[in-house]
Design an enzyme around this catalytic site. Structure first.
Site, PDB file in Angstrom:
ATOM      1  N   HIS A 311       0.748  -1.197   0.251  1.00 47.14           N
ATOM      2  CA  HIS A 311       0.047   0.080  -0.204  1.00 47.14           C
ATOM      3  C   HIS A 311       0.740   1.138   0.052  1.00 47.14           C
ATOM      4  O   HIS A 311       2.047   1.355   0.461  1.00 47.14           O
ATOM      5  CB  HIS A 311      -0.739   0.088   1.516  1.00 47.14           C
ATOM      6  CG  HIS A 311      -2.059   1.084   1.040  1.00 47.14           C
ATOM      7  ND1 HIS A 311      -2.029   2.198   1.004  1.00 47.14           N
ATOM      8  CD2 HIS A 311      -3.082   0.975   0.605  1.00 47.14           C
ATOM      9  CE1 HIS A 311      -2.936   2.906   1.210  1.00 47.14           C
ATOM     10  NE2 HIS A 311      -4.071   1.554   0.725  1.00 47.14           N
ATOM     11  N   ASP A 368      -7.665  -5.470  -0.523  1.00 48.86           N
ATOM     12  CA  ASP A 368      -8.648  -6.019  -1.393  1.00 48.86           C
ATOM     13  C   ASP A 368      -8.162  -7.223  -0.676  1.00 48.86           C
ATOM     14  O   ASP A 368      -8.416  -8.058  -1.609  1.00 48.86           O
ATOM     15  CB  ASP A 368      -7.746  -5.802  -1.933  1.00 48.86           C
ATOM     16  CG  ASP A 368      -8.675  -4.456  -2.891  1.00 48.86           C
ATOM     17  OD1 ASP A 368      -9.428  -3.961  -2.819  1.00 48.86           O
ATOM     18  OD2 ASP A 368      -7.708  -3.704  -3.214  1.00 48.86           O
TER      19      ASP A 368
HETATM   20  N1  CMC Z   1       4.214  -7.746  -4.890  1.00 51.92           N
HETATM   21  C1  CMC Z   1       5.217  -7.417  -5.552  1.00 51.92           C
HETATM   22  N2  CMC Z   1       6.241  -6.840  -4.606  1.00 51.92           N
HETATM   23  C2  CMC Z   1       5.685  -5.208  -4.104  1.00 51.92           C
HETATM   24  C3  CMC Z   1       4.385  -4.914  -4.029  1.00 51.92           C
HETATM   25  C4  CMC Z   1       3.248  -6.819  -4.285  1.00 51.92           C
HETATM   26  N3  CMC Z   1       2.106  -7.101  -4.044  1.00 51.92           N
HETATM   27  N4  CMC Z   1       3.919  -4.023  -3.909  1.00 51.92           N
HETATM   28  C5  CMC Z   1       4.896  -3.392  -3.450  1.00 51.92           C
HETATM   29  N5  CMC Z   1       6.154  -4.190  -4.561  1.00 51.92           N
HETATM   30  C6  CMC Z   1       7.140  -3.743  -4.364  1.00 51.92           C
HETATM   31  C7  CMC Z   1       7.741  -3.104  -5.225  1.00 51.92           C
HETATM   32  O1  CMC Z   1       8.244  -3.575  -7.004  1.00 51.92           O
HETATM   33  C8  CMC Z   1       8.779  -2.399  -5.055  1.00 51.92           C
HETATM   34  O2  CMC Z   1       9.844  -2.479  -4.634  1.00 51.92           O
HETATM   35  P1  CMC Z   1      11.441  -1.925  -5.089  1.00 51.92           P
HETATM   36  O3  CMC Z   1      11.515  -1.603  -3.920  1.00 51.92           O
HETATM   37  O4  CMC Z   1      12.578  -3.635  -5.218  1.00 51.92           O
HETATM   38  O5  CMC Z   1      11.072  -1.587  -6.294  1.00 51.92           O
HETATM   39  C9  CMC Z   1       8.450  -1.588  -3.734  1.00 51.92           C
HETATM   40  O6  CMC Z   1       7.122  -3.081  -2.683  1.00 51.92           O
HETATM   41  C10 CMC Z   1       7.304  -0.545  -2.964  1.00 51.92           C
HETATM   42  O7  CMC Z   1       6.688  -0.786  -3.812  1.00 51.92           O
HETATM   43  P2  CMC Z   1       6.286   0.897  -4.369  1.00 51.92           P
HETATM   44  O8  CMC Z   1       5.664  -0.207  -6.356  1.00 51.92           O
HETATM   45  O9  CMC Z   1       6.764   1.671  -4.512  1.00 51.92           O
HETATM   46  O10 CMC Z   1       4.322   1.136  -3.731  1.00 51.92           O
HETATM   47  P3  CMC Z   1       3.473   1.741  -4.617  1.00 51.92           P
HETATM   48  O11 CMC Z   1       3.351   2.707  -3.030  1.00 51.92           O
HETATM   49  O12 CMC Z   1       4.203   2.567  -5.420  1.00 51.92           O
HETATM   50  O13 CMC Z   1       2.836   1.452  -4.806  1.00 51.92           O
HETATM   51  C11 CMC Z   1       0.896  -0.252  -4.568  1.00 51.92           C
HETATM   52  C12 CMC Z   1       1.429   1.085  -4.190  1.00 51.92           C
HETATM   53  C13 CMC Z   1      -0.446  -0.644  -3.812  1.00 51.92           C
HETATM   54  C14 CMC Z   1       0.179   0.129  -6.202  1.00 51.92           C
HETATM   55  C15 CMC Z   1       1.605  -1.811  -5.081  1.00 51.92           C
HETATM   56  O14 CMC Z   1       1.651  -2.479  -3.573  1.00 51.92           O
HETATM   57  C16 CMC Z   1       0.503  -2.847  -5.182  1.00 51.92           C
HETATM   58  O15 CMC Z   1       0.588  -2.524  -6.756  1.00 51.92           O
HETATM   59  N6  CMC Z   1      -0.120  -3.787  -4.851  1.00 51.92           N
HETATM   60  C17 CMC Z   1      -0.642  -4.957  -5.311  1.00 51.92           C
HETATM   61  C18 CMC Z   1      -2.276  -4.226  -5.582  1.00 51.92           C
HETATM   62  C19 CMC Z   1      -3.451  -3.752  -5.038  1.00 51.92           C
HETATM   63  O16 CMC Z   1      -3.200  -5.055  -4.104  1.00 51.92           O
HETATM   64  N7  CMC Z   1      -3.350  -2.893  -4.850  1.00 51.92           N
HETATM   65  C20 CMC Z   1      -4.545  -2.586  -3.788  1.00 51.92           C
HETATM   66  C21 CMC Z   1      -4.484  -1.295  -2.805  1.00 51.92           C
HETATM   67  S1  CMC Z   1      -4.879  -0.962  -1.194  1.00 51.92           S
HETATM   68  C22 CMC Z   1      -6.974  -0.695  -2.346  1.00 51.92           C
HETATM   69  C23 CMC Z   1      -6.982   1.055  -2.773  1.00 51.92           C
HETATM   70  O17 CMC Z   1      -6.130   1.527  -2.450  1.00 51.92           O
HETATM   71  O18 CMC Z   1      -7.151   0.508  -4.166  1.00 51.92           O
END
Ligand code: CMC
Length: 433
Positions: A311, A368
């Site tokens: 998140h 989710d």
């Molecule tokens: N699986 C694997 N790796 C992950 C995941 C995941 N679900 N989420 C984040 N990471 C990794 C990401 O690749 C990054 O790695 P590195 O530092 O090596 O590059 C690190 O963790 C930090 O992640 P980020 O991409 O900077 O995080 P963000 O704040 O940009 O994205 C997110 C947040 C929710 C989009 C992301 O965690 C994600 O894609 N999760 C899966 C989709 C999901 O469950 N979405 C629902 C969010 S909650 C409900 C809502 O608000 O809609």
């Protein structure tokens, strides 16, 4: 709401030192005010996904992502997981700022009931849609079209017009959602029943068939209320920021919320609940083990993500996920059934929370991860999961839109960019290219 601190932040660039005011929120969060930076100094700040940018002051929802805290108007989210949760009370709380007393609740509920039907013109449009139309596409289009049928509520700045538009949205979104499901199944539309409460009425429109009334059980109605409540607001997430961006152009409430539905549809936002169930089904049916799933999520050459994990704000267990996990257990035990997907989800969670990849990045289950499993237990089909999220989130979008419009100082949202393209060059006629 917040005070302007006497403390200042200092920015040094070249030989210039700039003093910037600091705002402090009620819970002590500090935010450096750079709003005059461009006008006074010709400078911008670079924050492409707005991860370090506060776009407003708000009194609606408080999140402490490090501690895993979520509060609506100051009330901890856990306190809404009561024996009889009531989504309409929460909608009132978010939009008007207070829990309703009995007469306020009754007036608000009556307004919702009075507006539950769709205009016949809008209802007939469902017949023109391809049966397999994605329900989120239908919801966004139909919410936008409410502006065509309720034009007199579009002018801004009038409290009564706002309440009429807001109650129409909350009430009709539920009818539109149920009709989109009926259309996908080729089933006749069931009219809303004014004698039923908000959630029960939604379940009735989804599942009753002519001369065969769907019996809404107490457990399922309570679970539906809880799911809507847990999704009701989450401060400046992608769809809510969309409402504020569209709303800042003084777009009407219907148009602003329709745009938010489109944002919510994305798999990184509300669409993740669908992806979680698809992922769990793949593990069940295609022989992919939870261990392999975790490995795939960690593999940077693989675009796969562990959906329902991670998140932008929570660097701890999402409190909504914990409530939903317990609610899923409760509903399965009340219904005396079990979904193998719940066991798979539990296993995935256990593996992830012991794995340094997830631990180091503070990736925990989000809202989710368990919501889809609970919705399945309630008989809700997968293609309706994100729609349910949207119905739940509507009061939050509406509250945020209202807060923005109540603030006379609010200007149109218009970010800037760092231009990295060509320097000036000449147009070349086609025959010379
Ligand atoms: N699986 C694997 N790796 C992950 C995941 C995941 N679900 N989420 C984040 N990471 C990794 C990401 O690749 C990054 O790695 P590195 O530092 O090596 O590059 C690190 O963790 C930090 O992640 P980020 O991409 O900077 O995080 P963000 O704040 O940009 O994205 C997110 C947040 C929710 C989009 C992301 O965690 C994600 O894609 N999760 C899966 C989709 C999901 O469950 N979405 C629902 C969010 S909650 C409900 C809502 O608000 O809609």
């Amino acid at each position: 709401m917040s005070e302007t601190n006497t403390e200042k932040a200092t920015l040094t660039i070249g030989d210039k030192t700039i003093e910037l005011p600091v705002h402090i929120g009620t819970e002590g969060d500090k935010s450096i005010d750079i709003s005059k930076l461009f006008d006074e100094h010709g400078l911008t700040v670079f924050d492409p996904s707005l991860g370090s940018t506060s776009i407003c002051k708000s009194t609606i929802t408080y999140i402490d992502g490090e501690k895993g805290i979520l509060r609506y108007r100051g009330i901890p989210i856990e306190q809404f997981d009561r024996p009889k949760p009531n989504f309409i009370e929460v909608a009132h709380l978010l939009i008007f700022g207070t829990l309703p007393n009995r007469s306020e609740l009754s007036e608000f509920s009556t307004r919702l009931t009075d507006n539950e039907l769709l205009h016949e013109g809008l209802r007939r449009q469902f017949n023109e849609l391809p049966p397999k139309s994605p329900p989120m596409a239908i919801l966004s289009a139909m919410l936008s079209q409410l502006a065509c049928y309720h034009e007199k509520f579009l002018p801004l700045g009038d409290d009564e017009l706002f309440i009429e538009a807001a109650t129409r949205l909350i009430s009709k979104a539920r009818t539109i959602a149920a009709y989109s499901y009926r259309r996908s199944k080729g089933l006749p539309f069931m009219f809303p029943d004014p004698a039923m409460r908000y959630c029960g009425n939604f379940l009735h429109m989804m599942f009753s068939i002519p001369f065969q009334q769907y019996i809404v059980s107490e457990e399922i109605e309570d679970a539906m209320n809880l799911v809507f409540i847990l999704h009701a607001d989450h401060e400046q997430n992608c769809s809510t920021a969309t409402v504020r961006t569209v709303g800042s152009a003084k777009a009407n409430l219907f148009a602003s919320c329709a745009a938010a539905v489109s944002a919510l549809w994305g798999p990184l936002h509300g669409g993740a609940n669908v992806e979680v169930v698809k992922m769990l089904e793949t593990i069940q049916s295609d022989g992919m083990t939870p261990e392999l799933c975790i490995e795939a999520a960690k593999d940077k050459s693989n675009p796969f993500k562990l959906f329902g994990f991670g998140h932008r704000v929570y660097k701890n267990y999402d409190p909504r996920a914990r409530i939903l996990r317990n609610a899923a257990d409760r509903v399965f035990s009340q219904l005396k059934t079990r979904d193998p997907l719940l066991d798979t989800a539990r296993k995935l969670e256990e593996l992830a929370l012991q794995d340094s990849y997830f631990v180091d990045r503070k990736l925990y289950p989000n809202v989710d991860f368990y919501s889809g499993i609970l919705l399945r237990a309630m008989g809700i089909p997968t293609n309706m999961f994100t729609v349910i999220f949207a119905i739940g989130r509507l009061p939050g979008w509406i509250a945020q839109w209202k807060e923005q419009h109540d603030n006379m100082a609010q200007k149109i949202i218009r970010p800037r960019q760092v231009y990295c393209g060509n320097k000036i060059m000449d147009y070349v006629p086609i025959e010379e290219r």
